[in-house]
Every structure is written in structure tokens, then in C-alpha cells.
Design an enzyme around this catalytic site. Sequence first.
Site, PDB file in Angstrom:
ATOM      1  N   LYS A 158       0.033   4.237  -0.258  1.00 46.00           N
ATOM      2  CA  LYS A 158      -0.621   5.419   0.357  1.00 46.00           C
ATOM      3  C   LYS A 158      -0.405   6.653  -0.537  1.00 46.00           C
ATOM      4  O   LYS A 158      -0.366   6.507  -1.759  1.00 46.00           O
ATOM      5  CB  LYS A 158      -0.092   5.619   1.777  1.00 46.00           C
ATOM      6  CG  LYS A 158      -0.162   4.334   2.606  1.00 46.00           C
ATOM      7  CD  LYS A 158       0.064   4.562   4.059  1.00 46.00           C
ATOM      8  CE  LYS A 158      -0.042   3.216   4.787  1.00 46.00           C
ATOM      9  NZ  LYS A 158       0.000   3.342   6.229  1.00 46.00           N
ATOM     10  N   ASN A 217       0.865  -1.183   0.000  1.00 47.68           N
ATOM     11  CA  ASN A 217       0.000   0.000   0.000  1.00 47.68           C
ATOM     12  C   ASN A 217       0.900   1.231   0.000  1.00 47.68           C
ATOM     13  O   ASN A 217       1.506   1.549   1.012  1.00 47.68           O
ATOM     14  CB  ASN A 217      -0.876  -0.050   1.267  1.00 47.68           C
ATOM     15  CG  ASN A 217      -1.688   1.211   1.473  1.00 47.68           C
ATOM     16  OD1 ASN A 217      -1.794   2.046   0.577  1.00 47.68           O
ATOM     17  ND2 ASN A 217      -2.269   1.350   2.663  1.00 47.68           N
ATOM     18  N   HIS A 253      -9.427   1.322   5.238  1.00 51.75           N
ATOM     19  CA  HIS A 253      -8.136   1.500   5.916  1.00 51.75           C
ATOM     20  C   HIS A 253      -8.335   2.500   7.059  1.00 51.75           C
ATOM     21  O   HIS A 253      -9.118   3.437   6.944  1.00 51.75           O
ATOM     22  CB  HIS A 253      -7.097   2.019   4.910  1.00 51.75           C
ATOM     23  CG  HIS A 253      -5.714   2.017   5.472  1.00 51.75           C
ATOM     24  ND1 HIS A 253      -5.278   2.979   6.343  1.00 51.75           N
ATOM     25  CD2 HIS A 253      -4.682   1.150   5.319  1.00 51.75           C
ATOM     26  CE1 HIS A 253      -4.027   2.699   6.702  1.00 51.75           C
ATOM     27  NE2 HIS A 253      -3.651   1.589   6.096  1.00 51.75           N
ATOM     28  N   GLU A 282      -5.219  -4.678  10.879  1.00 54.74           N
ATOM     29  CA  GLU A 282      -4.197  -3.638  11.015  1.00 54.74           C
ATOM     30  C   GLU A 282      -4.441  -2.847  12.296  1.00 54.74           C
ATOM     31  O   GLU A 282      -5.262  -1.916  12.312  1.00 54.74           O
ATOM     32  CB  GLU A 282      -4.264  -2.677   9.823  1.00 54.74           C
ATOM     33  CG  GLU A 282      -3.977  -3.340   8.494  1.00 54.74           C
ATOM     34  CD  GLU A 282      -3.348  -2.360   7.510  1.00 54.74           C
ATOM     35  OE1 GLU A 282      -2.326  -2.718   6.928  1.00 54.74           O
ATOM     36  OE2 GLU A 282      -3.861  -1.244   7.362  1.00 54.74           O
ATOM     37  N   SER A 305       3.594  -1.994  10.281  1.00 52.53           N
ATOM     38  CA  SER A 305       5.039  -2.069  10.518  1.00 52.53           C
ATOM     39  C   SER A 305       5.665  -3.422  10.169  1.00 52.53           C
ATOM     40  O   SER A 305       6.614  -3.852  10.818  1.00 52.53           O
ATOM     41  CB  SER A 305       5.368  -1.672  11.967  1.00 52.53           C
ATOM     42  OG  SER A 305       5.016  -0.313  12.198  1.00 52.53           O
ATOM     43  N   GLU A 329      -6.684   4.900   7.988  1.00 49.04           N
ATOM     44  CA  GLU A 329      -6.445   6.303   7.614  1.00 49.04           C
ATOM     45  C   GLU A 329      -7.660   6.889   6.898  1.00 49.04           C
ATOM     46  O   GLU A 329      -7.924   8.085   6.996  1.00 49.04           O
ATOM     47  CB  GLU A 329      -5.168   6.398   6.758  1.00 49.04           C
ATOM     48  CG  GLU A 329      -3.922   6.203   7.619  1.00 49.04           C
ATOM     49  CD  GLU A 329      -2.728   5.572   6.917  1.00 49.04           C
ATOM     50  OE1 GLU A 329      -2.691   5.569   5.664  1.00 49.04           O
ATOM     51  OE2 GLU A 329      -1.822   5.080   7.625  1.00 49.04           O
ATOM     52  N   GLY A 335       2.731   2.419  10.623  1.00 51.90           N
ATOM     53  CA  GLY A 335       3.713   3.477  10.421  1.00 51.90           C
ATOM     54  C   GLY A 335       4.472   3.868  11.678  1.00 51.90           C
ATOM     55  O   GLY A 335       5.143   4.895  11.712  1.00 51.90           O
TER      56      GLY A 335
HETATM   57  P1  PGA Z   1       2.977   0.365   7.503  1.00 53.95           P
HETATM   58  O1  PGA Z   1       1.484   0.555   6.948  1.00 53.95           O
HETATM   59  O2  PGA Z   1       3.495  -0.930   6.956  1.00 53.95           O
HETATM   60  O3  PGA Z   1       3.731   1.573   6.988  1.00 53.95           O
HETATM   61  O4  PGA Z   1       2.887   0.340   8.993  1.00 53.95           O
HETATM   62  C1  PGA Z   1       0.624  -0.536   6.813  1.00 53.95           C
HETATM   63  C2  PGA Z   1      -0.702  -0.068   6.262  1.00 53.95           C
HETATM   64  O5  PGA Z   1      -1.210   0.953   6.729  1.00 53.95           O
HETATM   65  O6  PGA Z   1      -1.285  -0.704   5.351  1.00 53.95           O
END
Ligand code: PGA
Length: 244
Positions: A13, A11, A95, A165, A204, A97, A171
Site C-alpha cells: 500500500k 501489498n 482493491h 477481500e 488481516s 481502497e 486492516g
Molecule cells: P491487511 O490488508 O492484510 O492489512 O488487512 C490486505 C489488503 O488490503 O490487501
Amino acid sequence: MTTPRKIAAGNWKMNGLGAQLTQAQALAHSHPAPSVDVLLCPPATLLSRLGETLAGSSIALGGQDCHSAEKGAHTGDISAPMLADAGASHVILGHSERRSDHGESSQTVAAKALAAWDAGLVTVICVGETLEERDQGITLDVIGTQLRESLPAGATAANTIVAYEPVWAIGTGRTPTLAQITDVHSFLRSALPDAMIPLLYGGSVNPSNAHDIFALDNVDGGLVGGASLKADDFSAIITALETA
Ligand code: PGA
């Protein structure tokens, strides 16, 4: 016994200008015939170009969100048929976010999922608790509710992937313990309408922790943010899944 498909999903983003395409090219080069499904979800602006870059490779493309309507007066939004038209076969929905930046409810996610299925897209539906919810001991309640409300009736292994998640792991460089991931994934497996729906862990994931996470029961792959932007890192994560 048959098991769910294994999937390494990246992803990107809101990251990536044209120069990022070289990373995808390098990834395709390092994994000409992966033994697991590989999916990249770039920003919508790169979808078509990424499709051209990856032509002939086995890497699939996905969007990061779609609208619940097929078309119409929704400035700035992208519909599921548009994603499919640009070369996507998948779309990430719900997601955290999107849920936090855009106030998306699970009901909205379910409406988007129906639109995505209508357009022939496989949905990657995300669920996960905040740190506050985990500290309160209500992780499984929160995730159970999100799953029930976000997944429309008719979800099968053919049209759906679910990603766990934890919001606090995204992140941040923090990951749950392997026991915590196992608990949530076994709960999700029993709550899914189809036991063959692939269950991804996200938050992560990196080349150092991927193998241990992917070796867990009921973890069929990963949804990877930051580490999917670098071909070397994502390549190592794909290898970890292939060998888990
Ligand atoms: P990350 O994000 O691997 O940067 O923690 C995962 C995600 O939000 O899909």
C-alpha cells in the site's frame, strides 16, 4: 488432478521508504527457493529499486494500480507499460481502497485489466463486500456482480488472479470465519471463467491465522497488507502456504 498455482502476495500500500528494502532483502534471504509463487507490490516509487534488491531471487514484483490508457495527459497516474518497464510482472486492480478512495467502478477496473494484459501484466483483481452488505445477506450477489463486471472476457489462469477481500476485514484484525471464507471461495470458483485461476484470500492475514485459511478448499494463497511489511511475518505466511 492439477490445481491452481499457490501465491503469497504482499501489498505494501502507501508504505515504505528506501529503508523498507532491507525487509525485502531479508525475505528473499529466508526464502531462497520458495515452493509457492511470492509477489511483492510496493509503492511505485520503490519498484525499480526493489527490482535491483531482489535481482536473482524468485520474488516477483507488482504495481498496486494502473491507468487504462497506455500513456498521455493523466497527471499523477501510472500506465501498465510503465509498471512493466519498472520491472513489474503483476498489478493489483480494484482493491477496495481504490474503489472507495478513488470511486473506481468495476467497469473502470475491467478497462484497466485490458490495458494491463496488453502490457503483459498478470492482473490481481479484488472483490469483496462491506460489513453492511454482509449484514444484509447480499454478500454473494455483491461479489458475483463485482466479478462479472471487473473481469473482462478473456480472463484465464495465465493472465488473472482473483482476490477475495472482505472490506471489513482489511486492516482491522477481524477475519471472516473459515466457513464464511469457504462459502465465498467455492462460489467464486464456480463463477470463474477458468477453474485454474488462483483464488486468494485477503484481509488481516497474519502468521497465526494463515495456515488455517490456506488449508481451506479453493484458497490458493493470500493477499497480505500489514503483515507483508515485516520480513519475519511475511516469511511465516509464505511457510504457512508452502505447508498448507
Ligand atoms: P491487511 O490488508 O492484510 O492489512 O488487512 C490486505 C489488503 O488490503 O490487501
